[in-house]
Write an enzyme that holds these catalytic residues in place. Sequence first.
Site, mmCIF file in Angstrom:
data_model
loop_
_atom_site.group_PDB
_atom_site.id
_atom_site.type_symbol
_atom_site.label_atom_id
_atom_site.label_comp_id
_atom_site.label_asym_id
_atom_site.label_seq_id
_atom_site.Cartn_x
_atom_site.Cartn_y
_atom_site.Cartn_z
ATOM 1 N N CYS A 80 -63.170 14.435 3.793
ATOM 2 C CA CYS A 80 -61.789 14.488 4.151
ATOM 3 C C CYS A 80 -60.985 16.350 4.516
ATOM 4 O O CYS A 80 -60.244 16.280 5.536
ATOM 5 C CB CYS A 80 -60.257 13.936 3.331
ATOM 6 N N HIS A 136 -53.143 15.688 6.060
ATOM 7 C CA HIS A 136 -54.422 15.098 5.973
ATOM 8 C C HIS A 136 -53.312 13.226 6.064
ATOM 9 O O HIS A 136 -52.603 13.686 5.247
ATOM 10 C CB HIS A 136 -55.329 14.740 4.408
ATOM 11 N N ASN A 140 -55.994 5.789 6.714
ATOM 12 C CA ASN A 140 -57.046 7.597 6.228
ATOM 13 C C ASN A 140 -58.674 7.339 7.133
ATOM 14 O O ASN A 140 -59.832 6.404 6.857
ATOM 15 C CB ASN A 140 -57.265 7.806 4.988
#
Length: 334
Positions: free
Chosen positions: A121, A261, A291
């Site tokens: 990520c 994020h 996500n």
Amino acid sequence: MTPKVSSSKIHSRIVGTGAYLPERIMTNADLEKIVETTDAWITERTGIRERRIAADDEFTSDMGAKAAQQALTMAGVTADEVDLIIVSTFTPDTIFPSTACRIQHAIGAKKAGAFDLQAACSGFLYSLVVADQFLISGLYRNILVIGSEKISSVLNWNDRNTCVLFGDGAGAVLLQATEQGRGLIVSDLRSDGGETEMLTIPASGCRMPVTQQILDQKSNCLFMAGKEVFKKAVTAMGGSMGHCLKSSGIDSQEIKWVVPHQANLRIIDALVQRLDLPREQVYVNLDRFGNMSAACIPVALHELNVSGKLERGDLILMTAFGGGLTWASAILEW
Ligand code: ACO
């Protein structure tokens, strides 16, 4: 290692952005039919309401190429002028060749080098910092930095702990060398390989090649110890953003947009509290996309850009956390 503050005369600047989100929308109500979950649980515990799922014949490189093409068009730069393509993904089309090479071919960037960068990520911020170094050194002029993920392809759709959290998509920026502005002012890249088991796809690398038993156990799918990752993510991103602000001498009130994020709204809220950030300046799109790992930040930048919410000179603080463990933060001048 302390955050790196740039002192270069040449800077990198984002001159084009792009995003691609697959057509198919999977809502929390759709997930209620797949695993034992509820819209209320997902919304309250994560903030996610829906996510995009790529078609069976739509791959990470296809999505990345579409986002990249948009970024080039916006920048008015031809594929021939691209010097380098960096693709951040943990869901590549194939282990090798790289997804970057497939995108290079798809967009016709005949003079470009291309490689994948794997930092889960945090990958987009890692890639941005690497690209910045090639630009400020004077080696290259135009670099495509892409985050693209087909996470639906590595999910265990029987595991409600993970399958409700993720989505597919791609974002891209065209980074160009310039003497104007301040570029990527400060960055902080971190890792902790002592915690690999917390967030991982255990099988399909050389440690655990795929066998029928592996497939039956779903060890080729994403595993996450959610609670532990949650705590680590808040501490790591909070600390890293704090370091970037302190070492650059930038006050949090000077930041126009915080682009974090997009894993969990509760993580974002905890960061807002910890760093005393104005909530309305923190960009959130996880309610619509979930996500998307490395694609989260470039998609958010593209949305901010095309909605006219960014002006040259704005300071943007970005932060991410993911498998590795890896985490990263950076402040750039738009
Ligand atoms: N629906 C209903 N109940 C659920 C679901 C679901 N989808 N998922 C879990 N539960 C249950 C659990 O089984 C547990 O039940 P139990 O108490 O009976 O055992 C209960 O809900 C609570 O589970 P927790 O794991 O404690 O829930 P938590 O509040 O911690 O939320 C979550 C879980 C959303 C995963 C959270 O921990 C989180 O967001 N973690 C961080 C994710 C992240 O930051 N990832 C970063 C990078 S990802 C990457 O790099 C690829």
